[in-house]
Design an enzyme around this catalytic site. Structure first.
Site, PDB file in Angstrom:
ATOM      1  N   ARG A  64      30.629 -48.361   9.146  1.00 16.52           N
ATOM      2  CA  ARG A  64      31.098 -47.126   9.778  1.00 16.52           C
ATOM      3  C   ARG A  64      32.610 -47.032   9.621  1.00 16.52           C
ATOM      4  NH1 ARG A  64      33.803 -49.286  13.411  1.00 16.52           N
ATOM      5  NH2 ARG A  64      34.558 -47.293  14.161  1.00 16.52           N
ATOM      6  N   GLY A  65      33.160 -45.889  10.071  1.00 19.85           N
ATOM      7  CA  GLY A  65      34.586 -45.658   9.945  1.00 19.85           C
ATOM      8  C   GLY A  65      34.876 -44.867   8.690  1.00 19.85           C
ATOM      9  N   ALA A  66      35.621 -43.769   8.843  1.00 20.98           N
ATOM     10  CA  ALA A  66      35.781 -42.818   7.743  1.00 20.98           C
ATOM     11  C   ALA A  66      36.249 -43.446   6.427  1.00 20.98           C
ATOM     12  CB  ALA A  66      36.726 -41.690   8.176  1.00 20.98           C
ATOM     13  N   GLN A 212      32.056 -48.765  20.697  1.00 19.37           N
ATOM     14  CA  GLN A 212      32.818 -49.264  19.551  1.00 19.37           C
ATOM     15  C   GLN A 212      34.162 -49.840  19.971  1.00 19.37           C
ATOM     16  OE1 GLN A 212      31.183 -46.314  19.586  1.00 19.37           O
ATOM     17  NE2 GLN A 212      30.588 -45.644  17.535  1.00 19.37           N
ATOM     18  N   ASP A 253      37.845 -38.549  11.431  1.00 19.94           N
ATOM     19  CA  ASP A 253      36.754 -38.519  10.466  1.00 19.94           C
ATOM     20  C   ASP A 253      36.838 -37.305   9.554  1.00 19.94           C
ATOM     21  OD1 ASP A 253      34.333 -40.644  11.124  1.00 19.94           O
ATOM     22  OD2 ASP A 253      35.653 -40.265  12.815  1.00 19.94           O
ATOM     23  N   ASN A 263      37.181 -36.422  15.559  1.00 23.27           N
ATOM     24  CA  ASN A 263      37.181 -37.865  15.768  1.00 23.27           C
ATOM     25  C   ASN A 263      36.108 -38.206  16.788  1.00 23.27           C
ATOM     26  OD1 ASN A 263      38.467 -40.453  15.084  1.00 23.27           O
ATOM     27  ND2 ASN A 263      39.039 -40.509  17.234  1.00 23.27           N
TER      28      ASN A 263
END
Length: 381
Positions: A64-66, A212, A253, A263
């Site tokens: 995950r994470g842009a 998260q 994101d 976000n």
């Protein structure tokens, strides 16, 4: 057998977490991920031998994470090409895996474009696959370099806004090495402040419903020896009121053409609190997160996640027999739930956007367009 290319690309700090790597065991190439759903209880790797496995890892937030999604998307196209699978079908599956993070589509399209160009030039399957893999590795390196540049620009901005030092920074969700080819976006700025001796306290929102912040950002902060405290999301207001927050640092994101920022849900309330309490609200993201084709915040597709993430507390961990446990129901059975993965912060609430190409403040569509134009003319190496 794995070769030296299976190691993290040049530009990534040796101490950085190995969150994603290409490997070539005897049975064929694979993409190996640090399974983020198991953190912090266990550092376990997830092996993706094909694109459907990678798509599932993306959807379940194992990766995950842009910025990292963009890297994963590019490697996913390479995986399909190297294994002789249909690259166009694979690219479509990957790009649709999560709708909000623009970096995922960027990485997929960039890698798929290289594959098409190679085929059009007459390259055979092996040569085309090699070129796509090289492109994925290049993107990985570029993101690592961009992470370091954002950290430097962000730290300089904090020193300008908060010249007295002793910075108390509030962050939301997770924006460290777990989302990046390097040390992250917003978290990398806070880490830079810590290394410079200027960080007094990192306030970490737990980030409901999947925690998260509690599971991942606290894990990274502890791993880096940073002074940090974890708080429930709805406790942030009392921190602002007490004067205990000097600046808010978040990632993104997707950033629309007008400067609206998508976000992790919970970011917009922090922006409102920061505006009321005259606290800088800073977004840190690479230029690949800027989407000039999306006009404004209302045009951003916000991913809706399953309601069970709200009605249950999910603690992913390995049970005594090696089976997955978790999913404690906390709401009445059948309770409907509203669970957007992201919210939208309008540009007038954003003090600055920090990118690898510099800082935009005030945040305007013109400023974003000019920065992206400069970025497209620069090759990071």
């Amino acid at each position: 057998m794995a070769d030296q290319d299976a190691q993290p690309p040049v530009g990534i700090a040796p101490s950085a977490l190995s969150v994603l790597r290409w490997d070539e065991p005897p049975e064929g190439p694979v993409l190996v991920l640090l399974d983020q759903t198991r953190l912090p209880a266990e550092e376990a790797e997830l092996v993706c031998a094909d694109v459907p496995a990678l798509v599932e890892a993306i959807r379940t937030l194992a990766v995950r994470g842009a910025p990292l999604l963009g890297i994963a998307g590019a490697y996913g196209v390479a995986l399909a090409a190297v294994r002789g699978q249909d690259v166009e079908v694979a690219a479509g599956l990957l790009e649709r895996a999560r709708p909000t993070a623009v970096n995922l589509g960027y990485g997929v399209r960039r890698a798929a474009g290289v594959y098409r160009a190679a085929v059009e030039k007459g390259a055979g399957p092996a040569q085309a696959a090699a070129e796509v893999l090289a492109e994925a590795r290049a993107l990985h390196r570029e993101d690592a370099v961009a992470s370091g540049r954002m950290a430097r620009f962000g730290l300089a901005l904090l020193d300008e806004l908060l010249p007295d030092g002793g910075q108390q920074l509030l962050t939301h969700c997770n924006t460290g090495a777990l989302v990046s080819g390097g040390e992250g976006t917003a978290f990398a700025v806070a880490l830079g402040a810590h290394r410079a001796g200027r960080l007094r306290r990192l306030w970490v929102d737990e980030t409901r419903p999947l925690l998260q912040g509690a599971r991942l950002t606290a894990y990274e902060a502890a791993r880096s020896g940073m002074p940090y405290s974890l708080l429930t999301d709805n406790a942030a207001g009392s921190l602002f009121a007490a004067g205990e927050v000097d600046a808010v640092l978040i990632g993104a994101d997707r950033i629309a053409a007008d400067g609206s920022v998508a976000n992790k849900v919970g970011s917009y309330p922090l922006a409102v609190l920061a505006k009321y309490h005259h606290v800088p609200f800073i977004v840190v993201a690479p230029t690949t997160t800027v989407d000039l084709d999306t006009a404004d915040g209302a045009s951003i597709t916000v991913e809706q996640r399953p309601g069970r993430e709200v009605t249950e507390v999910t603690l992913s961990q390995v049970g005594v027999a090696g089976r997955e446990t978790g999913g404690v129901v906390v709401a009445p059975l059948g309770s409907p739930a509203y669970n957007p993965a992201f919210d939208i912060t309008p540009p007038e609430l954003v003090t600055a956007i920090v990118t690898e190409e510099g800082v935009i403040s005030p945040v305007t569509g013109v400023g974003l367009a000019e920065l992206c134009a400069r970025s497209s003319q620069i090759t990071i190496s």
